[in-house]
Design a protein around this motif. Sequence first.
Motif, PDB file in Angstrom:
ATOM      1  N   SER A 286     -20.918   1.246 -11.180  1.00 40.98           N
ATOM      2  CA  SER A 286     -20.130  -0.120 -10.660  1.00 40.98           C
ATOM      3  C   SER A 286     -19.236  -0.116 -12.168  1.00 40.98           C
ATOM      4  O   SER A 286     -19.423   0.316 -13.187  1.00 40.98           O
ATOM      5  CB  SER A 286     -21.209  -1.205 -10.786  1.00 40.98           C
ATOM      6  OG  SER A 286     -20.614  -2.625 -11.128  1.00 40.98           O
ATOM      7  N   THR A 287     -18.025  -0.918 -11.833  1.00 45.61           N
ATOM      8  CA  THR A 287     -17.187  -1.218 -13.056  1.00 45.61           C
ATOM      9  C   THR A 287     -17.616  -2.191 -13.731  1.00 45.61           C
ATOM     10  O   THR A 287     -17.369  -2.216 -15.252  1.00 45.61           O
ATOM     11  CB  THR A 287     -15.967  -1.655 -12.528  1.00 45.61           C
ATOM     12  OG1 THR A 287     -16.121  -2.763 -11.692  1.00 45.61           O
ATOM     13  CG2 THR A 287     -15.386  -0.803 -11.481  1.00 45.61           C
TER      14      THR A 287
ATOM     15  N   CYS B 236     -24.472   4.214 -13.533  1.00 46.05           N
ATOM     16  CA  CYS B 236     -23.058   4.233 -13.856  1.00 46.05           C
ATOM     17  C   CYS B 236     -22.451   4.073 -12.415  1.00 46.05           C
ATOM     18  O   CYS B 236     -21.670   5.304 -12.134  1.00 46.05           O
ATOM     19  CB  CYS B 236     -22.519   4.934 -14.931  1.00 46.05           C
ATOM     20  SG  CYS B 236     -20.672   4.775 -15.354  1.00 46.05           S
TER      21      CYS B 236
END
Length: 218
Positions: free
Chosen positions: A158-159, A156
């Motif tokens: 990255s958007t 986790c």
Amino acid sequence: MGNAVRETISSCKPLYIKVKSALQKQILDGELSIGDRLPKEADLCTKHKVSPITVRRAMTNLAEEGFIDRIPGSGTFVRSNMSKEIMEITKTISLVFANLCGGFPSSIITGIESVLRKSAYKVQIYISDDDYDIERSHLKQILEEGTGGIIVFGVCHSTVNPNCDILLEVKKSGIPIVMVDTFLPNLNLDHVVSADFDGDYEIAEHFIKLGHHEIGYV
């Protein structure tokens, strides 16, 4: 203070998957033994509040996966020659974790193993080293080899999660999957996430009730 600082959300699984999973669990837990006849279609429809088409699709899946035999004119029975490989696969839960840094991931794994051990489940652990490509490779391998369920404490950083497509494949396959500390609204997967806002609110409210007016947050 209250202690509701986490929340669990269930996804909308296809009805036939729910029926299939319920019957599969009865078989694996020994409630339905080898050679036992499964309930009649009408009884399953009533119990699970689904249509005959849904029950038939669940039965077809179970037959294809080697759990049951459907004998015309006689009924549906738990397969007598169910392979040891099938039993081992379905009694295995796969954990896909981004890393084991800090105590939080390790404590989650310890808790999972403790619960599964009581039900004679095995645990397979895959570590992704905070790499989306490695995580994708693990998920593909699990899909190919089969498993009884997947728990993902995913990468986790990255958007946009580049592995949404493979996670969607897992969901469509019918393999139960739960995301830990990750919510992907477009996929509607089962997930357990920290209720950070609610927790922070309760903490601040508690200090205010104690008479504090200058509250620091680190």
